[in-house]
Structures are given as C-alpha cells and as structure tokens.
Design an enzyme around this catalytic site. Structure first.
Site, PDB file in Angstrom:
ATOM      1  N   PHE A 120     -19.597   9.217   3.707  1.00  0.00           N
ATOM      2  CA  PHE A 120     -18.397   8.746   2.830  1.00  0.00           C
ATOM      3  C   PHE A 120     -18.397   7.084   2.690  1.00  0.00           C
ATOM      4  O   PHE A 120     -18.421   6.596   3.965  1.00  0.00           O
ATOM      5  CB  PHE A 120     -17.070   9.269   3.203  1.00  0.00           C
ATOM      6  N   ASP A 177       0.972  -1.052   0.117  1.00  0.00           N
ATOM      7  CA  ASP A 177      -0.121   0.156   0.139  1.00  0.00           C
ATOM      8  C   ASP A 177       0.801   1.124   0.127  1.00  0.00           C
ATOM      9  O   ASP A 177       1.922   1.253   0.339  1.00  0.00           O
ATOM     10  CB  ASP A 177      -0.960  -0.063   1.273  1.00  0.00           C
ATOM     11  N   LYS A 178       0.216   2.249  -0.457  1.00  0.00           N
ATOM     12  CA  LYS A 178       1.301   3.424  -0.299  1.00  0.00           C
ATOM     13  C   LYS A 178       0.943   4.431   1.077  1.00  0.00           C
ATOM     14  O   LYS A 178       1.845   4.549   1.886  1.00  0.00           O
ATOM     15  CB  LYS A 178       0.950   4.484  -1.575  1.00  0.00           C
ATOM     16  N   THR A 179      -0.254   4.911   1.095  1.00  0.00           N
ATOM     17  CA  THR A 179      -0.614   5.928   2.318  1.00  0.00           C
ATOM     18  C   THR A 179      -0.208   5.034   3.614  1.00  0.00           C
ATOM     19  O   THR A 179      -1.077   4.176   3.755  1.00  0.00           O
ATOM     20  CB  THR A 179      -1.856   6.418   2.050  1.00  0.00           C
ATOM     21  N   ARG A 217      -2.194  14.891  -2.018  1.00  0.00           N
ATOM     22  CA  ARG A 217      -3.323  14.093  -2.142  1.00  0.00           C
ATOM     23  C   ARG A 217      -4.536  15.070  -2.250  1.00  0.00           C
ATOM     24  O   ARG A 217      -4.595  16.137  -1.439  1.00  0.00           O
ATOM     25  CB  ARG A 217      -3.755  13.499  -0.768  1.00  0.00           C
ATOM     26  N   ARG A 229      -5.535   4.060  -8.152  1.00  0.00           N
ATOM     27  CA  ARG A 229      -6.978   4.152  -8.287  1.00  0.00           C
ATOM     28  C   ARG A 229      -7.607   2.473  -8.047  1.00  0.00           C
ATOM     29  O   ARG A 229      -8.768   2.236  -8.727  1.00  0.00           O
ATOM     30  CB  ARG A 229      -7.659   4.654  -9.411  1.00  0.00           C
ATOM     31  N   ASN A 259      -8.591  -1.285   4.757  1.00  0.00           N
ATOM     32  CA  ASN A 259      -8.702  -1.573   3.231  1.00  0.00           C
ATOM     33  C   ASN A 259      -7.418  -2.685   2.673  1.00  0.00           C
ATOM     34  O   ASN A 259      -7.768  -2.895   1.519  1.00  0.00           O
ATOM     35  CB  ASN A 259      -8.675  -0.472   2.597  1.00  0.00           C
ATOM     36  N   ASP A 260      -6.518  -2.843   3.427  1.00  0.00           N
ATOM     37  CA  ASP A 260      -5.305  -3.679   3.244  1.00  0.00           C
ATOM     38  C   ASP A 260      -5.727  -5.084   3.571  1.00  0.00           C
ATOM     39  O   ASP A 260      -4.752  -5.942   3.288  1.00  0.00           O
ATOM     40  CB  ASP A 260      -4.007  -3.052   3.571  1.00  0.00           C
TER      41      ASP A 260
END
Length: 1222
Positions: A576, A418-420, A633, A824, A853-854
């Site tokens: 969201f 993952d990045k963030t 971002r 994305r 989310n990972d």
C-alpha cells in the site's frame, strides 16, 4: 576505463582483492549503469581495505551546534543577528571615542552581560548535547574480526563491517540484514525511536545469506552491495547484493535502520551500509523550520520606530547645539580660531553622535533576554505542568517543544485539523460489512446518534444477540455470519473469500501464544489489526507468519464444527502507498490454486473490476454511502484467480522491476497495474472510529472564541460531513456550500476517459461552483441575521481550486465561512491549504494532527500542534506543542495562549515606557545645557537602571499577570477575540504608553529641577547637578516600579517583593556607591550626595509628591478607560468580583413552555447584572446585558447610555443596526 559496449571495468578495485570476480557480476546486473556514479555507492562487505579508497564517513555522530573553535564566533554571530544587539555594539564602539559624554562602561557592561547570559545558555544546551553524543558514540557493539566477535565502540564501526546485534540492542548504523537466529531468516524490529510506533515490524533476510550466522561462516562472506546514495527517505531503499556472481535485489525489508532496536530475536548478523551522519535517521534530523511569532515581528517594527524617535531627538539636539554654539557667548571661552566654532555643520555632526550615545538607553537592551526568560518559564513551568492538559490514561502531559510561540497561541484565528486520531480516537472496531451485495451488522454508531439528535428523533437501542462477541477491534453483531452462520447465506463461497482476504491480505505480525484468546497482533495501523481480528472471530484465525507463508486456522469451511490449519504461500506483496491506495497479495493455496487478493479505497477498486459486475457494484456503492453517512471508515475487497502461465510471465516483470536501481517504486507500480485488473468484487468492510472525549464541546467553545476550524481529511465526503455534524462543526442552521467531483458532467467526462477533457471539465465545474457559492455567500453576509456558512470540498476539486487562477476565489469563499471541511485530501494538499490561508489572508494559523501525513501541514502553519496518539510520534516531533487529546486545545489556547499574549504585550509596552521615560529626562536636560551633550546621570546609574533597578518586577509581571482566572477564560471564550484583534499591541496602545512616558518624565524632571532652585542642604549650600539628578533618578525608580502595580490585574507576593526589593536595591546601591571614594577611573561628583539629600526634609517631601503626581494621570486614564472604553475582560472582572465561584447552570429549564418573546425576556432577566456601585475597582461600568446576551445568542436592546458609552470603542465591532421599515 569503460569497455566497448558500455560495460564496466573494475581493474582499480579488483587489484586490492583479486579473489573477487566483480567485473562479470557488475556486467550482468547493471549493464550500462556505472555503479561509481554520484547517484550510487558500492560497498565491499567484510573487506575494509577495498572500502578504504572511497573514504566513507565514520560512525561518530555530533549533534552539537558548536565546537571549541566555533563557539565564540558562531555564538556571537547568532546573537548579533538581532538588530538591537547590533545597535548596542555600535553604541559601545561610539562610547569609546572622544565624542562620547559617558564612560564606555555604561554601554559595554549591559551589552556584555546580555551576551554573556545568552552565550552561557547556549553553552549549557550544547554541553548537554555533547554529553549525549559521547554516551552514544561510546556504546559497544560486536564486530567480526579474525573469526571472532570483538566488542568495539560505535564510533569505530566502518562501512562494510560485519556486526552482531543481540536481543534488545540498538542498531549502531544502517545495516543490511544477513541472518538471524529465528527460523526463515526473520527478525522483529521496534522503530519507536524512529517514528514513535511501538508496533513491531518484521524484517526478512535474503535466503541466500541465512547461513552466515556463526563467526566462522560469516568470515567467509565476501559480498558486494550496490545501492543508492545516503538519503533521508526512511521507508524506501533500492540496491543489489552480489554474492558469487549472483545478483539479488534488496528492498527495505533487508534494511535495519540506526536507532531501531531488535526484539524477540536472540541475535542477528548484518553488514554496515551507511554510518554516522549518512544514516537515514541522522539525515532526517533536520531542524524544524524556524518560526518567529507575529508579535516578535511587530516588536522589530516597534524598535525601528523607537530608533526613528531616537534619530529625531538627536537631530533636534544637534541642530540646537549648532544654533546655540554659534552665538557670541564670550564667557564660554570660544575663540574664532577654534575649529568647532568655525563650522556649524561640524558641530552638529559630532553632537549628533554624542547624543546617540547619551540617549542609547531608549532602546531596552535587556528586552530580548527578559522575554526569552519569561517564555521559557511559561513553557516549562506552566504549560508542561498543567494538570488540565495531562492525560492520565496514557500518562502524557502537555509539552511545549519551543518557547518562541507562546503568545502566538493567544492570537490564532484559523485551526486546521486532521480527523482520524485527532478528532477521533484512532481505536478502530470492525462494525459492519457488505458481502456480495448483502449488508451485515447491527448496531448504531455515535454519528447516527448525533444525526438522530440533530433531527429530533429517538433511537431505539437494538438488543445484542446472545452469541455476540466484543473485544478490542471487534464490535460486530449479526447471527447470519457469526459461528458459521455464513454457510447458510445465499453466497457462502463469496463469504469464504471475504474472510480469507481479511486473514491473508495484510502485513500484521502475530505475537504470543497461538491461541485466539492470548494472541496479540502487531499492526502498522489500527485498521489492519481490526480486520485481522474480525477474520479471527469469523472463524479464520491467522496465527503464524513467515517471510513466505501465512498460517490460518479455518473453521466450518468443509462442514460445521470442523477446524483445519491451512498454510498459504505468499508469492508477492504489492504494498500500500498513498498513490496506489490499495494493497494486494498473490498467494498459492495448498491445492495449487493461485489467487490475488486486493483491498483498498472504493474508487480504486471499482476502476479495476471485471465486466458484468455492475449490479453488485451499484448495491455495494449504496452500502458504502450508507456506511459513510454513519461515520464509518470503509474499504473494498476483491479477488482474482490467476492462470499459472500468465502469472509466471508477470512475475518475471515483477522481479525485474524489484531489481531496478532507478525508479524502482514507479516500475513496481506499473507492473502492479498489469495484474490488478478484471477483479471480482467481494464486498466492503466498515470500521468505526469513535470521537475523542470532549471534542464537540471543545469545538463549540473555540467557535465562540472567534476561531474558525477547518477539517482536512482523507475520508469520503459523507463520512467527513457526518463527523463534522457529530462534533458541532456543522449544524442545520448553517448554509452549506458543497463542491464535489461527483456531478453528472464530471462522471460523463470520466466515462469517456480522455484525461485532458476530464481536467478541463472539472476545472470549469469548480470555477462555476466557486463563483456561484461566493456570490451567494456575499448576499448572506449583507443580510442582518444571515446564517453561518460552511464549505465542503473534495480533494479532486480542491486540486483545481488551488490553481493560481482559482485560488483567490477559493480563499474569498473560505474566509467567509465559519467551518470548512476538505475531504479526500493528500498530505501535500493539507499543507497547500494551510499556506493559502496563512499567506493569502495574513491570519494566525494553527495546524493539529497526529500522523506522519500531517507533518507538512503542521510545519506550514504559524503554530503546529502534535497529538501523541496511535500513529506514532512523527507529528509530535515536527510540532511546536504536543498534547494528548484534541480537547486540551481549549486550555492551551484560551488559557495559556491568552495569558501569554497579554503578558508579553504588557512586558514589551512596559519596557518601552520605562526606557523612554528615563531617556526623556536626559533629553529635557539637554535644553538646559545648550544641547552640549552633558550627561544628567552618573554612568553607573545609567548602566544599572535596566539591569538591576527595574529588571525583576517586569519578569514577575510576565509570569503571573492574569486578567481573569482560567475557569472564567473558558467560561467566556469571547474574551479570546481580543487577542485575534490584537487589542493589546496596537499603535494606539503604543501611543498611550508613549504619552504616559512623556508626562511622567516631565513631572519627574520639572518638579525636581524647579523646586531645587531654592533648595538647600543642611549646611546651607544650594543643590548642584548631581544632587538634582540623583533626586530625579530616585523619583523615577520609585514611579516606574510602582507603575507595575497599577497595570497589574492580579498582584501576588512576588509583585510586592520585587517592587519593594528593586527600590531598596537602588537605595542600598546609592548608599554604598556614594560613600566610596576612589583615586581614579570615576568622577567623584556623586560622592556623599545621597547622604546630603537624605538629611533634608525636601528629599522626603519630593519622594512622596513626585511619584504620586507622575502616576496620577495613569490612574485617571485607567479609570476613564474602564468607564467609557471598557475591554471585555474588565466586564467579566466586575461581574465576578463578589461571586468568583457563582455558576448559573440551571437556566431556561422552562424554555419549552414559554413563547419566543417570553423566553427572550426570561433569558434577559437571567443575564449577569451590576451587583454593587462599589465593586472595589477605581470605576464601575454600568450595563452588561449586550455583552452577555450576544454570547448566549439572545437579542437584548441596548440602553441609550450603554450605546453612548460604547460609541467610541474602536477595537470592537458595532452591533448591526436593525433595518428601517419602509
């Protein structure tokens, strides 16, 4: 039961409580829906009698694996899932039959010991779980009984009970929040035990239930809850509360989950909905998918191979026995009438099973237990305590959450990251923005510095203005907006809307004093906190929140210097989620103005803009691209003024959707679409997320180790590419293949709006690009010095590329690339990509991430690593290993992973060797005995060989073996490639160890038996069977234990203690055992044998000669291998033999002043060289230029003898040949 028209009848339930008029309420609320259907449950609050017929589960929980009755059967079942244990159970049963030549204790004792140790370990772990369960179940909570709060244990809480939770108390069950001591019925909840997030969450009770706070009032509450059945979704809840014929919709805001705790609230009152194992947290407490290491799977194949060898040996023996026994040997006393003598097939059949019990030691029974012990100590003592992986800022050590996969860390070829929060710090700072088509904000990002460095440019540092403000979450500098300067801009009204959107459209909770300096913002994400902090610094200070109001202290809005407190009524919040990718708030200004504020991803916002916004959209898109290329971002902000009549009409639909029991989320999304359109674009925000310390160096090191790194992120393509550049994942020398949905053909299809046409066009474009890129990649690969390849693909294209028809092409292209960046992408796509490589390429994969989310990606890979960062602990809880920083991967993989792989390989090979050597001496003896099944060794010798006499040295080997030090492992990451190639667990290596076992068994057996023909003891008697076998056994124990020292790269005092101790243990045992005479239950054949042997010179001469000759072949082989078939680690050993601390850091300072040819010659001259002809190893290896030159990217011509030496090295790829000149 059902009334006409599908209404609901409730005679059965109303009879128990006639005072409640439930039938009308149900009819009004649910229509034709049957609340007692399996998909819903009905709970009567404060009425245990009405809930009794439903038999809801109790609140007692148990996380134990076993209970008193299931421990033995279930525990034994777990142990016998291993093929080796089943095999030994069968051998133990065979040893109890008359055909067995050995005492049953020979096989039963080791199996019993292995099972006992394993069951004790299981029982100890389960006892700990039981104690933890009991302490939780006996915690106390107050429930309402007869208008009093009565403390009871958690385990006695029932569904429907009214309970009171005090400040800092934990919720014992899933509770419907009724009332609070805080004003407006709100409470603050910490969910750290649930997801690791320490940010406080706000929960709000329904206004209708605010009064039920005191016990007298709460006892009057007689409500009915109709809600979903228990499920594991932590963030969703649908239901209705029916109070006095009034139906009120329930949402997650009213649900307090078990395991969370109450904060900043004196106490709350609630009604229990789900208890015990039906609570959401317990339904989430699933076991992480069981993972077995690749080495363990290969070990199963090795054991099957050993079994085939055993089968062959027994077949040879059985056939030989049938042939030998069929001869006319009168002296054997065989008679024609004997059944054995009459049928050769019968003889062979029974002999086969006799030999199976005799040769059963060929499969090491203690292998699994020893490996488990080694792995456990590696995890708890080495990985968990490594200071190089300790993060002092957060006081976080590394954590091995499982010990099953230690050696898998030494074979990883693909990393999915993952990045963030993984590559970056997840510490967000508001950096730039765009309002009404004008870009604001000065300063240079880390990524921009990296780009400039890449292009060889120098950046002029910008001076910060005198009034610039710098605080956590805010690093913005532009006098045009600061301190009320925005009033002088061309569009001050739009600036005002921008700041209000930041201050109002969020779910942040303020904490502490209501002053800008002391207030703390509790946000669900660092982005949210940064945006609210930005609004504060722009003069729109959000300082208080209630369930229906947001309070903002606004500066300079009417005139410069004027400050006023404004309260905004929050009418609706459209939350969201990953599908919507946006958040909206409908609010009412004090003057009655109705406004919808919306913030979200640019693609989502641009689709919903009103007509006539093309110019602003175009300019803002350019700003977004610039922000993205700087690694920022971005979010877009928009608003819309609402007509009161239109809003009222829409709100009715919203309330209906919110009250729906079926598909509530879907209906809410559909209703939101009705109002989130014709928006006016305000502008965009740009937030900087800085790279973690050491990430570029770590990625470069891992790349040199042969590991390919893929970044899977939800960010825009520009941002992802620039982050990849900044952390050395991509560079200018690489050939980049970019597959994007932002092409003219796809844009044209999207403008036409036909979804089927869009899908067809995107699939065709992706197919075309994939094939074109693959062809180009294959051309580059066939060139001598082709560039490294990188692939960049966005989520929309990836969705079609993962289609079964295109998946193979995508995989082929990806595997040819050194780096892959997917932008994305959704959490599901992350897991799909991981599975694609894992199953399609059959390579060892590792996934690393820090957020919820990972989780799917982490669980899909062979090894999952969680970063304990800002996004909670869900990734850590789902992972196999947890670290605090990405850079710690270097130590985890190159040091611990590599060592673990090397150690486990050596342990497995050594076990295989020592058991084969032992069994083969018995096999050679069967040739001497006419294949009769006569045992060679005493039963106790055979039983204790594995358990005591050769057990400890191999464990020391598995714990302390190091080929090179940790610093050298990181200095020469190329050494890691030996694990990727699986150099130490190939069938060739197995064959070498098998040959060694055959040779040593022959030496030990033949030398002793041949010399014993003429051997005599001190009384002149010749040696018998038990004298010879005891002598062979002694030589075997010494040779096998000394072999440990020969194969070890690093010998510690523990090696000496265990090797000498094991040999002494055998001698002590022999002295004791051979000196005891018992009346029964054992053969007295070995009585006094060791004393007789030790009284002869023959014993001592043989003891010196046989082990030396047995180990001589291994010594010569290791020398030849070191000279002609050198492993890379052996080269590093030789180089640093005399200079362990040498560091050549001052190389090529004058490189810019030399020509390319001179620079190459100088670089070659600086490469490590042979320092001495006598380095302390058995043999020296000449010439190391090619190894180190390739490591430093320098071409060094190989010398003739160097080429000859490496010509037969099968495990390492050969250097590419230079093209011939035509």
């Amino acid at each position: 039961m059902a009334s006409s028209g599908g209404g609901l009848s409730v005679e059965s339930s109303s009879s128990s409580s006639p005072s409640l008029l439930r039938a009308p309420s149900r009819t009004v609320t649910l229509g034709r829906i049957q609340p007692q259907a399996p998909t819903y449950r009905t709970v009567f609050c404060n009425d245990r009698d009405s809930n009794l017929p439903v038999r809801f589960k109790g609140n007692s929980i148990s996380t134990t694996k076993y209970n008193v009755f299931t421990f033995l059967p279930k525990g034994l079942f777990e142990q016998f899932r291993r093929i080796a244990n089943i095999y030994f159970l069968g051998i133990s049963c065979l040893s109890m039959t008359p055909i067995s030549p050995v005492n049953p204790i020979t096989n039963v004792a080791p199996l019993s010991m292995v099972l006992l140790v394993s069951l004790i370990k299981e029982a100890f772990e389960d006892w700990k779980r039981f104690q933890n369960d009991m302490s939780i179940n006996n915690s106390t909570v107050e429930i309402l009984q007869d208008q009093l709060w009565v403390p009871i244990p958690w385990r006695k809480v029932q569904v429907g009970d009214i309970i009171k939770i005090n400040k800092d108390g934990f919720f014992p069950a899933d509770i419907l929040f009724l009332s609070s001591t805080n004003p407006d019925g709100i409470c603050y909840v910490e969910t750290a035990n649930l997801d690791g997030e320490t940010n406080l969450k706000i929960r709000k009770a329904l206004e209708r239930t605010w009064d039920y706070l005191l016990p007298e009032k709460a006892s009057e509450f007689k409500g009915e809850i109709q809600c979903e059945q228990p499920n594991n979704s932590l963030y969703t809840f649908t239901g209705n509360l029916i109070v006095e014929n009034q139906t009120l919709p329930l949402s997650p805001d009213q649900l307090l989950l078990r395991g969370c705790s109450l904060r900043n609230t004196e106490y709350i009152v609630g009604a229990v909905i789900f208890t015990g194992h039906e609570t959401k947290v317990m339904m989430n407490a699933m076991n992480i998918p069981s993972k077995r290491s690749t080495l363990e799977k290969k070990l199963d194949k090795l054991i099957i191979t050993i079994f085939c060898v055993l089968f062959t040996m027994c077949l040879i023996g059985a056939t030989g026995c049938a042939i030998v026994t069929d001869r006319d040997h009168e002296y054997l006393g065989l008679h024609k009438l004997d059944w054995e003598y009459r049928n050769r097939m019968t003889i062979a059949f029974f002999t086969f099973f006799t030999l199976i019990t005799l040769f059963s030691t060929i499969i090491p029974i203690s292998l699994y237990v020893s490996i488990e012990m080694i792995k456990f100590i590696q995890s708890t003592q080495f990985i968990n305590r490594d200071l190089h992986m300790y993060h002092s800022e957060t006081d976080t050590p590394a954590s091995a959450r499982t010990s099953n996969l230690n050696e898998e860390l030494g074979q990883v070829e693909y990393i999915f990251s993952d990045k963030t929060g993984t590559l970056t710090r997840n510490l967000m700072e508001f950096f730039k923005c765009s309002i009404g088509g004008i870009s604001y904000g000065c300063g240079i990002t880390e990524i921009e510095r990296g780009i400039a460095q890449r292009d060889g440019l120098k950046i002029q540092e910008e001076q910060r203005s005198a009034g610039a403000i710098r605080e956590k979450g805010f690093n913005f500098d532009d006098p045009r907006l600061m301190r009320g300067g925005w009033r002088n801009e061309p569009n001050p009204d739009l600036c005002k809307e921008f700041f209000r959107c930041l201050a109002i459209c969020h779910t942040v909770l303020p904490e502490g004093d209501e002053s800008p300096e002391k207030i703390l913002y509790q946000a669900a994400s660092p982005d949210e906190a940064a945006l609210v902090t930005a609004a504060k610094n722009f003069g729109f200070f959000f300082y208080r929140r209630t369930p229906t109001m947001v309070y903002v202290r606004e500066s300079h809005t009417e005139q410069m210097g004027k400050i006023q407190d404004v309260s905004y009524e929050i009418l609706n919040v459209l939350e969201f989620n990953s599908t919507r990718k946006r958040q909206s708030v409908v609010c009412r200004f004090p003057d009655g103005r109705l406004v919808l504020y919306c913030k979200g991803a640019d693609t989502v916002i641009f689709e919903r803009l009103a007509d006539g916004m093309d110019d602003v959209r175009k300019v803002t898109r350019e700003h977004l691209e610039h922000f993205g290329s700087s690694g920022l971002r971005t979010l877009c902000l928009a608003y819309k003024d609402l007509n009161p009549e239109a809003y009222d009409s829409w709100n009715e639909k919203f309330v209906q959707a919110k009250s729906a029991l079926r598909d509530r989320e879907k209906k809410l999304d559909e209703v939101a679409e009705l109002i989130e359109k014709d928006l006016i674009l305000i502008g965009s925000t740009a937030i900087e997320d800085k790279l973690q310390e050491g990430v570029p160096t770590c990625i470069e090191t891992l790349s040199r180790a042969g590991i390919k790194i893929w970044v899977l992120t939800g960010d825009k393509m520009e941002t992802a590419i620039n982050i990849a550049y900044a952390c050395n994942l991509i560079n200018n020398e690489m050939k980049q293949f970019i597959i994007s949905s932002e092409t003219d053909a796809i844009r044209e299809a999207e403008e036409r709006g036909d979804q089927v046409e869009i899908a067809r066009v995107i699939k065709e474009e992706v197919n075309k690009e994939l094939k074109k890129s693959l062809e180009e990649a294959q051309q580059y690969l066939h060139t001598v010095a082709g560039p490294k390849l990188a692939l960049v693909i966005d989520g929309k294209c990836l969705m079609y590329a993962l289609d079964p028809t295109l998946r193979v092409t995508l995989l082929s292209l990806s595997l040819n690339c050194t780096s892959v960046v997917c932008c994305r992408v959704s959490p599901l796509q992350k897991a799909q990509v991981t599975r694609l490589v894992r199953k399609g390429a059959k390579k060892i994969t590792l996934s690393i991430g820090d957020g919820a989310n990972d989780v799917s990606m982490i669980q899909a890979a062979h090894v999952g690593v969680g970063i304990s960062g800002m996004e909670g602990m869900q990734a850590v809880m789902a992972s196999d290993f947890a670290i605090a920083q990405f850079r710690f991967l270097t130590d985890l993989l190159l040091v611990h992973g590599r060592w673990s792989y090397l150690r486990i390989c050596k342990v497995v090979m050594y076990f295989f060797y020592k058991n084969l050597t032992f069994t083969l001496t018995q096999f050679w003896f069967t040739f001497r005995t006419g294949f009769s099944g006569q045992r060679f060794y005493d039963d106790w010798f055979q039983s204790l060989y594995n358990v005591f006499f050769t057990a400890l040295p191999v464990i020391v080997l598995g714990l302390f073996e190091k080929d090179v030090s940790a610093s050298l492992s990181k200095r020469y990451p190329e050494l890691y490639r030996e694990g990727i190639r699986n150099s130490f667990f190939k069938w060739r290596v197995v064959a070498v160890w098998a040959s060694s076992a055959v040779y040593q068994s022959l030496v030990c057996y033949l030398f002793v038996t041949a010399s014993a023909f003429d051997g005599k003891n001190s009384s002149g008697k010749i040696f018998g069977l038990w004298d010879v076998s005891t002598m062979v056994f002694t030589c075997l124990v010494i040779a096998v234990n000394l072999r440990i020292l020969l194969m070890s790269n690093s010998i510690t005092r523990w090696h000496h203690i265990t090797v000498v101790g094991s040999i002494l243990a055998w001698l002590v045992f022999a002295f004791a055992y051979c000196g005891i005479m018992t009346p029964r239950t054992r053969n007295e054949n070995v009585y006094f044998v060791i004393y007789v042997l030790m009284s002869t010179f023959y014993f001592y001469f043989t003891l010196l000669l046989v082990p030396v000759v047995a180990l001589l072949a291994d010594f010569i082989y290791q020398g030849v291998e070191r000279w002609f078939f050198t492993y890379d680690y052996q080269i590093v050993q030789e180089i640093h033999r005399h200079e362990p601390d040498s560091r050549h850091t001052d190389q090529l300072e004058i490189a810019n002043e030399l020509s390319p040819e001179e620079a190459r010659s100088y670089a070659i001259s600086q490469l490590p060289r042979e320092l001495s002809k006598h380095t302390g190893f058995a043999f020296d290896s000449p010439g190391y230029e090619s190894f180190f030159a390739s490591q430093l990217g320098i071409y060094a011509p190989q010398k003739a003898w160097d080429v000859a030496r490496r010509a037969s090295m099968r495990s390492r790829p050969r250097a590419p040949k230079a093209p011939k000149k035509k």
